[in-house]
Write a protein that holds these residues in place. Sequence first.
Motif, PDB file in Angstrom:
ATOM      1  N   LEU A 146      22.668  61.653 -29.538  1.00  0.00           N
ATOM      2  CA  LEU A 146      21.935  60.430 -29.848  1.00  0.00           C
ATOM      3  C   LEU A 146      22.808  59.393 -30.545  1.00  0.00           C
ATOM      4  CD1 LEU A 146      19.001  59.646 -29.299  1.00  0.00           C
ATOM      5  CD2 LEU A 146      18.444  60.362 -31.626  1.00  0.00           C
ATOM      6  N   ASP A 147      23.629  59.828 -31.471  1.00  0.00           N
ATOM      7  CA  ASP A 147      24.498  58.914 -32.215  1.00  0.00           C
ATOM      8  C   ASP A 147      25.413  58.139 -31.277  1.00  0.00           C
ATOM      9  OD1 ASP A 147      25.439  57.880 -34.720  1.00  0.00           O
ATOM     10  OD2 ASP A 147      27.237  59.103 -34.479  1.00  0.00           O
ATOM     11  N   VAL A 148      25.965  58.820 -30.278  1.00  0.00           N
ATOM     12  CA  VAL A 148      26.845  58.177 -29.287  1.00  0.00           C
ATOM     13  C   VAL A 148      26.034  57.264 -28.376  1.00  0.00           C
ATOM     14  CG1 VAL A 148      28.400  58.590 -27.338  1.00  0.00           C
ATOM     15  CG2 VAL A 148      28.538  60.037 -29.376  1.00  0.00           C
ATOM     16  N   LEU A 149      24.850  57.703 -27.977  1.00  0.00           N
ATOM     17  CA  LEU A 149      23.999  56.863 -27.136  1.00  0.00           C
ATOM     18  C   LEU A 149      23.667  55.552 -27.832  1.00  0.00           C
ATOM     19  CD1 LEU A 149      21.528  59.544 -25.705  1.00  0.00           C
ATOM     20  CD2 LEU A 149      23.289  58.311 -24.429  1.00  0.00           C
ATOM     21  N   PHE A 150      23.462  55.606 -29.141  1.00  0.00           N
ATOM     22  CA  PHE A 150      23.180  54.383 -29.895  1.00  0.00           C
ATOM     23  C   PHE A 150      24.382  53.437 -29.872  1.00  0.00           C
ATOM     24  CE2 PHE A 150      19.751  56.373 -32.861  1.00  0.00           C
ATOM     25  CZ  PHE A 150      18.893  56.449 -31.774  1.00  0.00           C
ATOM     26  N   ASP A 151      25.585  53.987 -29.962  1.00  0.00           N
ATOM     27  CA  ASP A 151      26.787  53.153 -29.841  1.00  0.00           C
ATOM     28  C   ASP A 151      26.830  52.461 -28.481  1.00  0.00           C
ATOM     29  OD1 ASP A 151      28.156  53.326 -32.309  1.00  0.00           O
ATOM     30  OD2 ASP A 151      28.904  55.318 -31.811  1.00  0.00           O
ATOM     31  N   PHE A 152      26.492  53.207 -27.438  1.00  0.00           N
ATOM     32  CA  PHE A 152      26.473  52.633 -26.088  1.00  0.00           C
ATOM     33  C   PHE A 152      25.437  51.510 -25.983  1.00  0.00           C
ATOM     34  CE2 PHE A 152      27.845  56.965 -24.102  1.00  0.00           C
ATOM     35  CZ  PHE A 152      29.169  56.687 -24.402  1.00  0.00           C
ATOM     36  N   ALA A 153      24.277  51.722 -26.592  1.00  0.00           N
ATOM     37  CA  ALA A 153      23.160  50.772 -26.459  1.00  0.00           C
ATOM     38  C   ALA A 153      23.330  49.527 -27.316  1.00  0.00           C
ATOM     39  CB  ALA A 153      21.851  51.474 -26.826  1.00  0.00           C
ATOM     40  N   THR A 175      18.156  67.883 -34.606  1.00  0.00           N
ATOM     41  CA  THR A 175      19.480  67.850 -35.232  1.00  0.00           C
ATOM     42  C   THR A 175      20.180  66.533 -34.913  1.00  0.00           C
ATOM     43  OG1 THR A 175      19.684  70.258 -35.065  1.00  0.00           O
ATOM     44  CG2 THR A 175      21.718  69.006 -35.375  1.00  0.00           C
ATOM     45  N   GLU A 176      20.057  66.077 -33.677  1.00  0.00           N
ATOM     46  CA  GLU A 176      20.662  64.806 -33.275  1.00  0.00           C
ATOM     47  C   GLU A 176      19.997  63.626 -33.979  1.00  0.00           C
ATOM     48  OE1 GLU A 176      21.257  64.146 -29.102  1.00  0.00           O
ATOM     49  OE2 GLU A 176      21.472  66.278 -28.672  1.00  0.00           O
ATOM     50  N   VAL A 177      18.682  63.689 -34.132  1.00  0.00           N
ATOM     51  CA  VAL A 177      17.952  62.620 -34.824  1.00  0.00           C
ATOM     52  C   VAL A 177      18.404  62.529 -36.279  1.00  0.00           C
ATOM     53  CG1 VAL A 177      15.683  61.888 -35.664  1.00  0.00           C
ATOM     54  CG2 VAL A 177      15.940  62.706 -33.309  1.00  0.00           C
ATOM     55  N   ASP A 178      18.511  63.678 -36.926  1.00  0.00           N
ATOM     56  CA  ASP A 178      18.914  63.698 -38.334  1.00  0.00           C
ATOM     57  C   ASP A 178      20.320  63.124 -38.509  1.00  0.00           C
ATOM     58  OD1 ASP A 178      16.501  64.872 -38.910  1.00  0.00           O
ATOM     59  OD2 ASP A 178      17.300  66.929 -39.009  1.00  0.00           O
ATOM     60  N   LYS A 179      21.224  63.495 -37.627  1.00  0.00           N
ATOM     61  CA  LYS A 179      22.589  62.981 -37.717  1.00  0.00           C
ATOM     62  C   LYS A 179      22.622  61.471 -37.472  1.00  0.00           C
ATOM     63  CE  LYS A 179      27.238  63.420 -35.797  1.00  0.00           C
ATOM     64  NZ  LYS A 179      28.113  64.103 -34.805  1.00  0.00           N
ATOM     65  N   ALA A 180      21.862  61.007 -36.495  1.00  0.00           N
ATOM     66  CA  ALA A 180      21.851  59.577 -36.162  1.00  0.00           C
ATOM     67  C   ALA A 180      21.341  58.742 -37.325  1.00  0.00           C
ATOM     68  CB  ALA A 180      21.003  59.335 -34.917  1.00  0.00           C
TER      69      ALA A 180
END
Length: 211
Positions: A146-153, A175-180
């Motif tokens: 998710l964190d990388v997808l946000f960079d893309f978006a 886990t991805e949400v928490d990290k993001a």
Amino acid sequence: MQESLLFDLIGLRVSRETLERLRHFAELFEKWSRTINLVAASTQSDMWTRHIADSAQIFALSPEPKQWVDLGSGGGFPGVITAILLAEAGAGWVHLVESNHKKAGFLRVALSETGARGSVHACRIEEAHRQIQHCDAISARALAVLDVLFDFAAPWVERNPDLHCFFHKGRDYQTEVDKAHGRWSFDLLQHQSAIETDSVILEIARLTRKI
């Protein structure tokens, strides 16, 4: 399960013409998969459930015609499926971003032969915002955390703060949400998949970078 019943399962009614478009896409997919690795071979036999209906859930969540960007379109999921479903409305568009030129070639043929409303951008995701100036929604399936997808978006979100993102995720999505949350602020709406019991579609809005 009968194809039309799969769409009933996700709350989406499609015409006979749209089903024919989807069937033709499935035939093209099977033909091209003999020479190009479009999806994992273990999932190809369950094409309608694992890929077509699963992808159509995104459209069912946001069926109004709009400008989509589909990141890492690969074998056409969910981008081509969204583009085929938009053909029935005669409005909206999907920009499919795929850097692999063989896969991009398949995507172009699939869009052309099904009459889908979309176009292919054979470039790296990081460069796509220079070719595609505006969108209303972004989709991605089995692409990145998710964190990388946000960079893309982010480049599109900066141009359109009302943009929504729709990302397929598996059982470890929390886990991805928490990290993001360490780098981003965002509103999150979780949609349970009607196809895969361990999967969700995360709908993201009001995405802003913290640092």
